[in-house]
Structures are given as C-alpha cells and as structure tokens.
Write a protein that holds these residues in place. Structure first.
Motif: not given
Lengths: 317, 485
Positions: B444-462
């Motif tokens: 749970q921690a991995c699935n939810e945490g990953y989706q949340d944290c990777i968002k910044g990479y997807i939108d190109g901000s980090i």
C-alpha cells in the motif's frame, strides 16, 4: 520551620501569607507538571530509543543513543537535507503570513483606537475581524482547496476563456502563498485584538500632548504608539512565531499530507506527524524531531526577544 | 444593549465552532442502538430458535451447509458483533442480504451488530483497527473485534500475523466455487487460510460507447477489444483519439494497476526496496501520455474530482479501468440523471488482464462470536441467493463461480448501465489470468507513495531522480527497517 512554630508559638509576631501563595499556584503547577513538564522530559527520553511498529510487529524500545538525531541530519542520496528543507519551508510560509498579519493588525488597531477617527460600530468590526479565527483551520483549508482546485471556481474562470488551467497546488509558490494567506486570514483578527488592547493601555494624555505639540499621525505612531506598544508587540511576535513553527493543519489538509509539490510545503510538524501516524508509530524518531523543534523554537524566541528588547542606558555597568 | 447583542453573537459563534468540531469527527462509530428489549440478547437467543425459518434466503441455501454454522450462536458467545470497515459498501450489502439479519432491531440472530467505520485515508482505518486488534485479547466482550475487512493492498499485514484466525477453526474451509486467487490472497505464508472475499475483482477497460464510435467507428465490445488488445494498439488509438479532441484516459495513474498487479517481482525483497520493472513501464507510459496530451493536463489522481468530472456526458475521455465495483463506487457521475451518460458504457478486457482491489473478510483472533463470523463468511461466498442479489442489484462480480457462470450464460441478463452488455461474462472470461503473487506488507505504501511522488516527474517540474528520492524518503518514514537505494 514547623518545629520552630510548634516549640515557640508565642513568637508569632508576623503572619506569613506565603502558604496561601503556594496554595493558589498549586493547581497551575500541578497541571504544568502533568501536562507539560513530564511529556517534555519523556520526549527527550524517547528520542534516545528505537521504538516503532512495522505492520503489526512492534520493534523496540531499544536504547540507541543519538542514532535518531544522526539519521535526521543525514542528507539523502541526492544531497538534500530534509530536516533543513522542512525548517526553511516552515519559516518561509510563516514569514509570508506573519508580516502582512502584523502590519495589517497594527494598522487596524491604530485606526480603531484613534480618538480622531472615532469609528462607529467598532464592536461589529471587531467581531467580524475575529470571526475567521473561530472557524476551524481544517474547514478553512478545505474551502481554499476547493476554490483553487484544478476544477474549482478560479480555474473555471481561467479555462472559460480557453486558457490552460493553472494548477495552484502544483506550483511551489502558489501553494505556499495560499497556505500563508489562510494563516494570515485566520490570525490577523486575533493579533488586532491584542494590539488594540496594548494601544488602549497607553496613557491618552501622551497622545493629547503630542497633538498639542503639533505632531502628525505618523510621528505619533512612530514616536509614541510603537515604542510603548513594544512589550505587547514582542509578545505577539513570539506567540506567532511559536504558532508558526508548529504550522500543521492548513498545509496538511491542503496537500493531503504529501507536502507536494516536491516536499516544498512540508513543515516540521507534518514530518513529525508522518513519523507518528498510521503504520509507523516511530516514537524514537518523532521524539528526536520534537527535540529539534523545541531547540529551534527556543533559539528563535531568544533572538526575537533580544533584538526587540529596548536598550537600557545603565546596562553597561 | 449593543454589547449584549455582541456578546450573544460571540457566544453563539463559540458554541457553533465547538459544535462543528464535535460533528466533524473523522471517525464515525456507528453504534446500532438496539432497542432496550433486545439488550439481554444472550438469553433471548438461547430460548428462541434462530430466525432461519423466517428467512427465505436461508431456506434457499444449498443443503451442504454445515449444521454447526447454521445454528444459533452458543449461549456462551458474546452479545455484540463488532465489524470494522472503512466505508459503508459492505454494510449496505450486509444489511440487505445477510440471512438472519433483522434490520428493525439491527441484530443478527439476536446479537447486536455494531459497525465501526473509519476512513481509509491517512491510514485512519488501519491505525484504529491495529489498536483494537492488539487489545482484543483483553478487551471487554462488547468491545472485541469479531470481523474486519481488509483490502488487497494490505491484507498480508493481517493474514501473516497472529491477529487473524485460521478459518478452519471456524469450521470453514476452501470451497470449489471460490476463485483461487482470492484464497491465495487470504492465506498466510504457511498456507493457512485466514479469510474470504465476497467479490472477485478482475478489472477491465470501461469505455464510453459514443466516443468509441467517433474514434474507432464502432462501439461493439468485440470489435473494440480487437482494436485495443495490446499496448501498441492502445497507443495508436490514443493518438487517434487526440486528433479528434478526445483523451484516451483521464488520470495519469489510470493504468497503474494494469501494470503493477502484473508485477514480476515484489516491491521489497530481503528488506531492500526496488522498483518493479512493470512500474517503470507504467512511468514511461504516463510520461509519454502526458507529454503527448493523451491524458488530462491537470494530472488529477485516480480518485480526484477532476477525473470524475470526465464521466459526465460532457466528458471527453474514452477509457477508464476498473473492476465490477467501479461502476457503482466510482462512476456516480456517469449515473447522474441530468448530467450523466447512463448506458453509454461498455466493458472489455483491454490490453492486459489484471485485477484491482477487492475486500476480504477476516476473523479477528479473540472474537467471541465465532459462529456468527462463520455464518457471515459463508453467506457471502457460498449462499447462492445472496450472491445472485449482489450481481442483480449491486452490479458486483461475486466470488462464487457457479453464480457468476449462471449470469454469464444467461442471455436475458444485461447491465443497463453498460447498454445491456453482459459484464459478468466479460469478467468471468478474465478470472483465469489473475494470479496473486509478489505481495508484501509494504504494497500500500509503495503503490500510493509511488503514484504520488512520481507526479512531479510526469509534469516535468522535477527530475526523475528527485521524484524517486522523495518516494524513498516516504517509504523510509513509514518503514524504518526498509533499505532504499
């Protein structure tokens, strides 16, 4: 002492009221010890242990010395020192909210207490100004989250003209500004009331004397109001600072606990909450973080106190 | 006078703020207030026969039921049946279909049913549940947790512990009608079965018929499936959809489960975190889709309003991914009488078979109502009349192969929401490819945490590395013993 009074009752020349003093402060001391002092000491104590829950298994408590502190001050692989990051976030958002809060409150307090303006309906305005403070921070945060959300009213206005939606919570500075603004809105009323009380405590004859001498409003403000208001202002700044360092509810709710984008809205207490809530219950790490928060608060309060203390002539002795 | 008005205004404001504090308490403990007459239920149940005879559902039940579970609770069992859950979904099913449940007195075979419902957000549900389970041995009889629900993402945390009971101790065993993966998911590392699921969750691609017609020229499920049966084809259709002003799917994490639940390796092995290769694949897809404008540029999460708004009839999104529970649980906007698009949907297998979620019932160690626990577990897996109603009235895909098969083969059955399509047949065709594997307590921690944290990479901000470091630090925070790269 009791033995002397027993052996020589005749000696009772003066009556000591000291015991009544102790009697009256006893409830406070008791509450302080139970609710503040013991938790404070146990926080220090807990910070030296490894004690957490993983799944349904409890690990510890094992004494690990200062390991928790070392972990907190170890930068992660890409060089970011997270605790410093969280401290800077907290202070930035506090300053962004506190400066307008105090300036605005000071302005309002001066206007409301001005003998010249004699504003009518003061009670009404005071109530209105204070109102936001009565609303829960979480409700406020939810409200602003809805207003500025990706599909909220502000973005509906923006997209109505065919523009791309602006993601307020995806941008570091817009997210920080919204959080700071909510804190400002919630607390300026409280500050206004405190400063008004402070200004009203200043002897009116001083203002009268100044106006007879021909001082203009800004001279009155800078030469009379501000210096005499200093003790209250220091109190306001220090309490606001302590409150600001403990900033939690607004950013927690607005970012759903994530501190997004890129940990830029994550405050110290949010990090603390992350250690203690849910699956982890990491009392050791949470204790260590609390100790650091305590030290930071102490240092900053000391600096504020020292820098605003009026310089006394006889201090050089 | 003025002061008095002001004072009363302030006082009213104070009272209001306090009242709202009380009302807004996150944890809603629904205590079913049983009428006073029913409080001495233990005595009542022993003298009165179990209400089985009054209940149609029970009489229809297969004759193979063990007599032990059908009988009224023994006299020494508790008079409060405590169920922990994170939403009202199962409560609704239970109150409608559980044989022996009396809605008027809110009792099951004379035993008061008490629901403790805490939201799963911020791990509130698990936190409260963990506290209750750890204290279950010493808890007062009325407070003992008897039955609780757990989700696929964290079920292992409970099954692989001593806080859940082997169902054989309750007189239950695996039955042939259950899907194997639901049994595997509820088993501990030694193969002991700790619970049952009332649903099977093969997840498919749910598409908007009218948009499919515009983009693909057809809305027939078989023909659409033929055009979307691999990721390459899916990508090609996404480009086509974009040309016509449609989005392929809405949320950036819409396809996450399709990849992650087909993982070839666990998130954490030997105490070290590593990102499964399928999750890397998903990340690349999400990044490409965002960069190409195939998905919403506001990047909503899968549960966010921004995504759900796409299900109104004004929505421009063609595909959603979800199992049977998705129709009622997530597609409320599509069912909206004014702004929805009821009937404009269909479900197919899509590019890759997978499952998503699922709710399991687990028996808490220390329960004082084992008979009732067994009865409820049996009802929702083996009782065919209960399972039939779950399909007919609730749009579920049950954990009973016979019942599902019956509906799959029934030419008269159709789901009106899906334009009369037989969704049970679609889901039934996917069940064989679901495998329960590589589960860890960290999922749970991995699935939810990953989706949340990777968002910044997807939108190109980090950059990606920073996003991953944020993810690692989140995992370290939740699981101090896990080593991260």
């Amino acid at each position: 002492m009791s033995s002397t009074t027993n052996s020589a009752p005749a000696k009772r020349r003066s009556i000591s009221y000291a015991k009544w003093g102790y009697f009256f402060i006893a409830p406070f001391v008791l509450v302080f010890i139970v609710c503040t002092f013991i938790p404070l000491v146990s926080t220090f104590y807990n910070s030296l242990f490894e004690n957490y829950k993983e799944g349904l298994t409890v690990v510890g408590p094992n004494f690990v010395g200062f390991d928790n502190f070392v972990k907190l001050f170890t930068p992660r692989a890409d060089g970011r020192l997270e605790i410093l990051n969280y401290t800077v976030n907290t202070m930035t958002m506090w300053i962004m909210g506190a400066i307008p809060q105090i300036v605005f409150a000071l302005l309002l307090a001066v206007i409301f207490t001005s003998e010249r303006l004699k504003i009518k309906g003061q009670g009404f305005f005071k109530t209105v100004i204070y109102m936001p403070n009565l609303i829960m921070a979480s409700a406020f945060a939810m409200l602003f989250f809805q207003i500025f959300s990706d599909v909220g009213p502000i973005n509906q206005i923006i997209t109505a003209n065919g523009d791309k939606a602006f993601l307020f919570f995806n941008n570091e500075w817009s997210a920080k500004s919204i959080i700071a603004f909510i804190n400002f809105l919630m607390w300026f009323g409280n500050t206004t009331i405190l400063l008004m009380a402070g200004i009203m405590g200043i002897d009116q004859s001083l203002f009268e004397a100044a106006s007879i001498d021909g001082a203009n409003s800004s001279q009155v403000f800078f030469k009379i109001t501000l210096p005499l208001l200093m003790p209250i202002l220091i109190y306001v700044v220090i309490t606001a600072l302590i409150g600001g360092l403990q900033m939690f509810d607004v950013p927690q709710i607005i970012t759903n606990g994530t501190g997004n984008p890129d940990q830029t809205t994550k405050t110290l207490v949010m990090a603390l909450n992350g250690q203690i809530n849910g699956n982890t219950r990491n009392f050791g790490m949470a204790g260590a973080l609390s100790v650091i928060l305590f030290i930071i608060t102490g240092i900053l309060s000391f600096i504020v106190f020292r820098s605003t203390e009026p310089k006394k002539e006889g201090k050089k002795k | 006078m003025k002061k008095r008005i002001m004072a009363s205004l302030l006082a009213a404001a104070c009272v209001l703020s306090v009242a709202s504090c009380g009302g807004n308490n996150a944890a809603t403990t629904t205590t079913t207030a049983a009428p006073a007459a029913n409080n001495d239920t233990a005595a009542a149940t022993t003298t009165e026969a179990a209400p089985a005879a009054n209940n149609d559902a029970t009489t229809e039940a297969p004759a193979t039921e063990a007599p032990a579970t059908d009988a009224a609770p023994a006299a020494d069992e508790g008079d409060t049946f405590n169920i922990y859950a994170w939403n009202e979904e199962f409560k609704g099913f239970f109150e409608k279909y559980q044989p022996g449940y009396d809605a008027a007195t809110q009792t099951l075979d004379g035993v008061k049913v008490v629901w403790t419902i805490n939201p799963s957000a911020d791990l509130v549900y698990q936190t409260k549940l963990d506290e209750a389970l750890m204290a279950n041995a010493d808890a007062a009889p009325a407070d003992k947790v008897d039955l609780f629900l757990a989700e696929a993402d964290y079920i292992l945390k409970y099954t692989d512990s001593d806080f859940t009971m082997d169902i054989s101790q309750l007189g239950l065993s695996q039955v042939d009608t259950e899907y194997q993966y639901t049994v595997d998911a509820a088993s501990d590392s030694n193969g002991k079965i700790k619970g049952v699921s009332f649903q099977c969750c093969p997840s498919g691609l749910i598409y908007r018929r009218s948009i499919a017609k515009a983009v693909l020229g057809t809305d027939d499920p078989d023909e659409v499936q033929a055009q979307l049966d691999s990721w390459e084809k899916y990508d090609a259709v996404a480009a086509k959809a974009k040309e016509q002003g449609y989005y392929m799917h809405a949320a950036y994490a819409e396809t996450y489960r399709v990849f992650s639940n087909n993982a070839t390796g666990p998130w954490v092995s030997g105490g070290t975190l590593s990102i499964p290769s399928v999750v890397e694949d998903w990340t690349n897809q999400a990044k490409t889709y965002y960069d190409n404008g195939y998905i919403l540029d506001t990047l909503p999460g899968i549960w966010d309003d921004g995504k759900n708004a796409e299900m109104f009839n004004t929505g421009k999104t063609m595909c959603f991914f979800g199992p049977a529970w998705y129709f009622n649980f997530c597609m409320g906007n599509a069912q909206d009488p004014d702004n929805g698009c009821y009937g404009d949907w269909a479900v197919i297998k899509g590019p890759q078979a997978h499952f998503w979620g699922g709710t399991w019932m687990l028996a808490a160690t220390g329960t004082d109502n084992p008979t009732l626990v067994a009865k409820v577990m049996k009802a929702f897996t083996e009782d065919e009349s209960v399972c039939e109603q779950l399909i007919k009235n609730e749009g579920q895909f049950t954990n009973n192969k016979n019942v599902n098969q019956k509906f799959a083969e029934d030419p008269n059955y159709g789901n009106a929401f899906l334009g009369g399509q037989n969704d049970v047949a679609v889901f039934a065709g996917m069940t064989d490819s679901i495998v329960w594997q590589n589960a860890t307590i960290y999922d749970q921690a991995c699935n939810e945490g990953y989706q949340d944290c990777i968002k910044g990479y997807i939108d190109g901000s980090i950059d990606k590395d920073t996003a991953l470091q944020n993810f690692y630090s989140k995992i370290r925070e939740q699981y101090p013993s896990v080593t991260t790269p």
